[in-house]
Write a protein that holds these residues in place. Structure first.
Motif, PDB file in Angstrom:
ATOM      1  N   SER A   1      -4.297  21.110   3.120  1.00 19.72           N
ATOM      2  CA  SER A   1      -3.969  19.881   3.842  1.00 19.72           C
ATOM      3  C   SER A   1      -3.344  18.827   2.954  1.00 19.72           C
ATOM      4  O   SER A   1      -2.875  17.797   3.455  1.00 19.72           O
ATOM      5  CB  SER A   1      -5.231  19.315   4.508  1.00 19.72           C
ATOM      6  N   TYR A   2      -3.334  19.031   1.644  1.00 21.81           N
ATOM      7  CA  TYR A   2      -2.736  18.080   0.703  1.00 21.81           C
ATOM      8  C   TYR A   2      -1.312  18.480   0.326  1.00 21.81           C
ATOM      9  O   TYR A   2      -0.773  17.991  -0.639  1.00 21.81           O
ATOM     10  CB  TYR A   2      -3.620  17.963  -0.545  1.00 21.81           C
ATOM     11  N   TRP A   3      -0.745  19.377   1.084  1.00 19.01           N
ATOM     12  CA  TRP A   3       0.656  19.795   0.950  1.00 19.01           C
ATOM     13  C   TRP A   3       0.915  20.540  -0.355  1.00 19.01           C
ATOM     14  O   TRP A   3       1.954  20.398  -0.986  1.00 19.01           O
ATOM     15  CB  TRP A   3       1.603  18.594   1.104  1.00 19.01           C
ATOM     16  N   ARG A   4      -0.034  21.369  -0.747  1.00 18.32           N
ATOM     17  CA  ARG A   4       0.220  22.348  -1.795  1.00 18.32           C
ATOM     18  C   ARG A   4       0.469  23.691  -1.128  1.00 18.32           C
ATOM     19  O   ARG A   4      -0.189  24.028  -0.137  1.00 18.32           O
ATOM     20  CB  ARG A   4      -0.957  22.463  -2.754  1.00 18.32           C
TER      21      ARG A   4
ATOM     22  N   GLN B   1      -1.174   8.518   3.072  1.00 17.52           N
ATOM     23  CA  GLN B   1       0.003   7.706   3.372  1.00 17.52           C
ATOM     24  C   GLN B   1       1.286   8.493   3.121  1.00 17.52           C
ATOM     25  O   GLN B   1       2.248   8.406   3.907  1.00 17.52           O
ATOM     26  CB  GLN B   1      -0.001   6.433   2.520  1.00 17.52           C
ATOM     27  N   GLU B   2       1.317   9.289   2.046  1.00 18.31           N
ATOM     28  CA  GLU B   2       2.503  10.090   1.754  1.00 18.31           C
ATOM     29  C   GLU B   2       2.702  11.182   2.810  1.00 18.31           C
ATOM     30  O   GLU B   2       3.837  11.461   3.215  1.00 18.31           O
ATOM     31  CB  GLU B   2       2.364  10.718   0.364  1.00 18.31           C
ATOM     32  N   ARG B   3       1.613  11.778   3.264  1.00 18.04           N
ATOM     33  CA  ARG B   3       1.723  12.804   4.301  1.00 18.04           C
ATOM     34  C   ARG B   3       2.254  12.199   5.602  1.00 18.04           C
ATOM     35  O   ARG B   3       3.108  12.797   6.272  1.00 18.04           O
ATOM     36  CB  ARG B   3       0.360  13.469   4.532  1.00 18.04           C
TER      37      ARG B   3
ATOM     38  N   ARG C   1       9.434  10.790   8.644  1.00 22.45           N
ATOM     39  CA  ARG C   1      10.840  11.040   8.317  1.00 22.45           C
ATOM     40  C   ARG C   1      11.369  12.273   9.035  1.00 22.45           C
ATOM     41  O   ARG C   1      12.501  12.289   9.518  1.00 22.45           O
ATOM     42  CB  ARG C   1      10.998  11.193   6.799  1.00 22.45           C
ATOM     43  N   VAL C   2      10.545  13.305   9.096  1.00 19.87           N
ATOM     44  CA  VAL C   2      10.981  14.510   9.805  1.00 19.87           C
ATOM     45  C   VAL C   2      11.141  14.214  11.293  1.00 19.87           C
ATOM     46  O   VAL C   2      12.136  14.607  11.918  1.00 19.87           O
ATOM     47  CB  VAL C   2       9.976  15.655   9.576  1.00 19.87           C
TER      48      VAL C   2
ATOM     49  N   SER D   1     -13.776   0.562   4.642  1.00 23.28           N
ATOM     50  CA  SER D   1     -13.984   1.930   5.116  1.00 23.28           C
ATOM     51  C   SER D   1     -12.931   2.379   6.116  1.00 23.28           C
ATOM     52  O   SER D   1     -12.952   3.515   6.565  1.00 23.28           O
ATOM     53  CB  SER D   1     -15.379   2.056   5.756  1.00 23.28           C
ATOM     54  N   VAL D   2     -12.022   1.488   6.503  1.00 24.07           N
ATOM     55  CA  VAL D   2     -10.946   1.836   7.441  1.00 24.07           C
ATOM     56  C   VAL D   2      -9.657   1.984   6.646  1.00 24.07           C
ATOM     57  O   VAL D   2      -9.262   1.087   5.897  1.00 24.07           O
ATOM     58  CB  VAL D   2     -10.788   0.761   8.538  1.00 24.07           C
ATOM     59  N   SER D   3      -8.977   3.118   6.780  1.00 25.49           N
ATOM     60  CA  SER D   3      -7.798   3.417   5.964  1.00 25.49           C
ATOM     61  C   SER D   3      -6.570   2.669   6.448  1.00 25.49           C
ATOM     62  O   SER D   3      -6.511   2.181   7.582  1.00 25.49           O
ATOM     63  CB  SER D   3      -7.518   4.927   5.995  1.00 25.49           C
ATOM     64  N   ASP D   4      -5.545   2.630   5.581  1.00 21.69           N
ATOM     65  CA  ASP D   4      -4.278   2.008   5.954  1.00 21.69           C
ATOM     66  C   ASP D   4      -3.644   2.728   7.139  1.00 21.69           C
ATOM     67  O   ASP D   4      -3.041   2.102   8.012  1.00 21.69           O
ATOM     68  CB  ASP D   4      -3.310   2.026   4.762  1.00 21.69           C
ATOM     69  N   ALA D   5      -3.755   4.068   7.152  1.00 20.34           N
ATOM     70  CA  ALA D   5      -3.176   4.824   8.269  1.00 20.34           C
ATOM     71  C   ALA D   5      -3.852   4.444   9.582  1.00 20.34           C
ATOM     72  O   ALA D   5      -3.197   4.320  10.619  1.00 20.34           O
ATOM     73  CB  ALA D   5      -3.321   6.323   8.007  1.00 20.34           C
TER      74      ALA D   5
END
Length: 411
Positions: free
Chosen positions: A50-53, A188-190, A196-197, A283-287
């Motif tokens: 899930s971390y795009w590896r 955030q990068e994901r 973008r896609v 505890s609340v993320s930017d996303a």
């Protein structure tokens, strides 16, 4: 299909295949080049987390033509773009699906969702690719739909080798590097890659299959069942006894016809006022805060587009300034500390005129008001997994939202 041999990973061949994939599927190029390859002899072919590896078997790369490797690149990145790991986890919780057999079934169902329309037009179909026709299932459906339509049996025995990794079903593998490993993408990068896609697909929709067009539309406008509940709550608040009534001479009463020379005002209902309390604690993320702003825009539409009737209040352990809704993306969300939404509720109810509906967007890790507010209340809840001692110690478990609030899980 299992790996054999102990050779080194041929990166030149692997990258040539990725470049070919990007040329024939340019709308996926951002996602393809965001994947970081990791050599692993424990994966059957290629697999993602899930971390795009992207974990790659050197033996598989050595024996597979470049054109087919390009198809595998597209296949694996499709799992991540379509959030099969998150969706797989949700399905597993909702349907109590446990064990490697059920995860294999999820992987097969996810492959059916992907493989029905991604090959052809310059992209070779990899050997052994699973599609709905192989299982006698219709094309164009989602992983969740396919899961209901088949079980493991003799006709799936040839698929036991299949393993696209935790990025396809949400179950961590022994080869995964985990959240602290090298070259992983942040949340955030994901999200940025997906955006973008999706933007590239919606900009030139004729170049993408219908399955990708549907995904891109949902990426920009994800289905939020709780919006329907919010709309019902707002309509109920507007139509409740005595709520939002006012007199106007702009439209004379029909009773004026029975009283010559006298103009009577008509009774009209005003749209409801909505106050949105957004949890901005650490505890609340930017996303999730970005998702909250999208919900604020939806609230504006739910009250007929009257943005002057929607106010937004950010709250962690203390309530911040109340902002009128102009543009959702222009609302400053200030906070980052602990959480006490009681302050937010109190500040919202102090406003004059008082709101008809209070909406709280939170992860639920907060104390709640002891008594119900004098208006309808909706809680949009960001889901959380139990942390540490929560599962064993009730003293550390967050209080559930009160029974007087309508609660809807967001996401």
């Amino acid at each position: 299909m299992t790996p054999s041999g102990t050779g080194r990973l041929d990166l030149d061949k692997l990258f040539a295949a990725r470049l070919h994939a990007a040329r024939v599927r340019p709308y996926l190029a951002t996602a393809l080049f965001a994947l970081h390859p990791v050599a692993s002899r424990r994966v059957p072919t290629m697999a993602v987390d899930s971390y795009w590896r992207c974990y790659v078997s050197p033996a598989f790369v050595a024996r597979t033509p470049v054109e087919e490797l390009a198809g595998v690149w597209v296949h694996e990145v499709s799992h991540l773009l379509r959030d099969h790991h998150g969706r797989g986890d949700r399905v597993a919780r909702e349907r109590c699906l446990t064990g490697p057999g059920e995860r294999l079934r999820m992987n097969i169902a996810a492959d059916c969702e992907i493989n029905d329309d991604i090959y052809g037009d310059g992209l070779a179909r990899p050997d052994g690719a699973v599609d709905p026709g192989l299982l006698g299932l219709p094309e164009g459906e989602l992983m969740e739909d396919y899961l209901r339509q088949f079980r493991l049996g003799p006709y799936t025995q040839g698929l036991v080798w299949l393993d696209c990794g935790s990025g396809a079903d949400g179950l961590e593998r022994e080869w995964d590097l985990g959240p602290d490993g090298a070259h992983g993408l942040s949340a955030q990068e994901r999200d940025a890659v997906r955006f973008r896609v999706a933007h590239g697909i919606t900009g030139r929709p004729g170049d993408a299959p219908k399955g990708w067009q549907r995904w891109a539309e949902q990426a920009f406008h994800p289905p939020q069942p709780w919006r329907q509940l919010l709309g019902a709550a707002v309509r109920s608040a507007a139509s409740s006894s005595g709520a939002g009534q006012d007199y106007t001479y702009g439209r004379p009463s029909r009773r004026s016809a029975s009283l010559p020379g006298i103009v009577l005002p008509s009774l009209r209902r005003r749209p409801p006022r909505v106050s949105v309390v957004v949890d901005t604690s650490g505890s609340v993320s930017d996303a999730e805060l970005g998702s909250a702003l999208l919900e604020v825009a939806a609230i504006s539409r739910a009250v007929g587009g009257r943005r002057d009737l929607v106010t937004v209040l950010s709250c962690d352990a203390a309530a911040q300034v109340v902002h009128p809704l102009c543009r959702a993306e222009g609302i400053p969300l200030v906070g980052g500390g602990g959480t006490d939404l009681r302050e937010g509720f109190a500040a919202a109810l102090r406003a004059r005129p008082r709101p008809d509906v209070v909406v709280a967007l939170t992860d639920g890790q907060t104390p709640w008001p002891a008594s119900p507010p004098p208006c309808r209340t909706v809680v949009g809840l960001f889901p959380r997994q139990p942390r540490g001692s929560w599962a064993d110690e009730d003293d550390h478990r967050p209080e559930p939202p009160p029974s007087w609030a309508q609660v809807v899980v967001i996401g």
